[in-house]
Write an enzyme that holds these catalytic residues in place. Sequence first.
Site, short mmCIF file in Angstrom:
data_model
loop_
_atom_site.label_atom_id
_atom_site.label_comp_id
_atom_site.label_asym_id
_atom_site.label_seq_id
_atom_site.Cartn_x
_atom_site.Cartn_y
_atom_site.Cartn_z
N HIS A 167 16.39 45.64 57.64
CA HIS A 167 17.61 45.05 58.20
C HIS A 167 18.25 44.01 57.29
CE1 HIS A 167 15.02 41.70 59.84
NE2 HIS A 167 16.11 41.01 59.54
N ASP A 217 11.35 49.00 60.57
CA ASP A 217 12.12 47.97 59.84
C ASP A 217 11.36 47.58 58.56
OD1 ASP A 217 13.94 46.06 59.11
OD2 ASP A 217 13.36 44.61 60.66
N SER A 240 13.44 36.64 57.68
CA SER A 240 13.33 38.09 57.71
C SER A 240 12.76 38.66 56.42
CB SER A 240 14.71 38.71 57.94
OG SER A 240 15.16 38.49 59.24
N GLY A 241 11.91 39.67 56.57
CA GLY A 241 11.36 40.36 55.40
C GLY A 241 10.14 39.71 54.81
#
Length: 278
Positions: A76, A124, A221-222
């Site tokens: 994402h 994801d 994120s990530g």
Amino acid sequence: MLRLECVFVTLVLYLKGSHSQLSECGTAPFNTRIVGGQSTTDGSWPWQVSLQSPVYNGHFCGGSLINKDWVLTAAHCFSSTSMSSLTVYLGKQTLIGSNPNQIARSVKQVIIHPSYNSATQDNDIALLLLNSSVTFTNYIRPVCLAGQGSSFPDGTKCWISGWGSIASGVQLPSPGVLQEAMVPTVNSYLCDYLLGYGSITTNMICAGYLQGGTDTCQGDSGGPLVTKKGAVWIQTGITSWGKGCAQAYAPGVYTLVSQFQTWISSVTNQNLPGFITY
């Protein structure tokens, strides 16, 4: 909100993957962490990377180095960022100021999982091929990855880290020191009930405190969720999504890395990451 790390001690460990990578991955000589919710010191998480782009005025997502050429992150993160504007920073401690152990790489290829669903955040996960290989140091090292069939009991102690917001809408104050905290895994059925029936798939794992207060947030994120066996750190999850940040009865949700060993291996092809199944 789309969004980070997990520590688990187990008695039995079964190794598989590249022998050379297993000898390299998961070591952090300067990491002595036993409690969470604090700034890190240089080299604490040597696989942590910062993804930056002028599209976002700098840092926008985290990631983890898994071998000399590849970075693991969340799909994402790449909804609107072109590869040409993307820079990967390794060995970084602060977003602003001097980072003597830092190196930077551009990205040759962004590979998003073919079954990634942007509506549900299922699958994801993404891989970034660096434009040139990195040389490992005490401050830049690959993390080991949880292998297929791994099992993480409820309450497994986990580590999260990143340069994301310290609360919803509250950016990390200057100079932006990499943050870390410890959170336990949460039962998937309970997490599904809390976040909405059907929202948690078999490709996800939840972590956090039911009372809230410690969590990943925007900008994390990530980033990696890591576990530990002896002196070896193993990535369990990838920071994916959540309901707000650090809210009560709203654990953070992470992509379950062990579900993707076959896909990661097929993409990286040679010099496989070190997979550890436990």
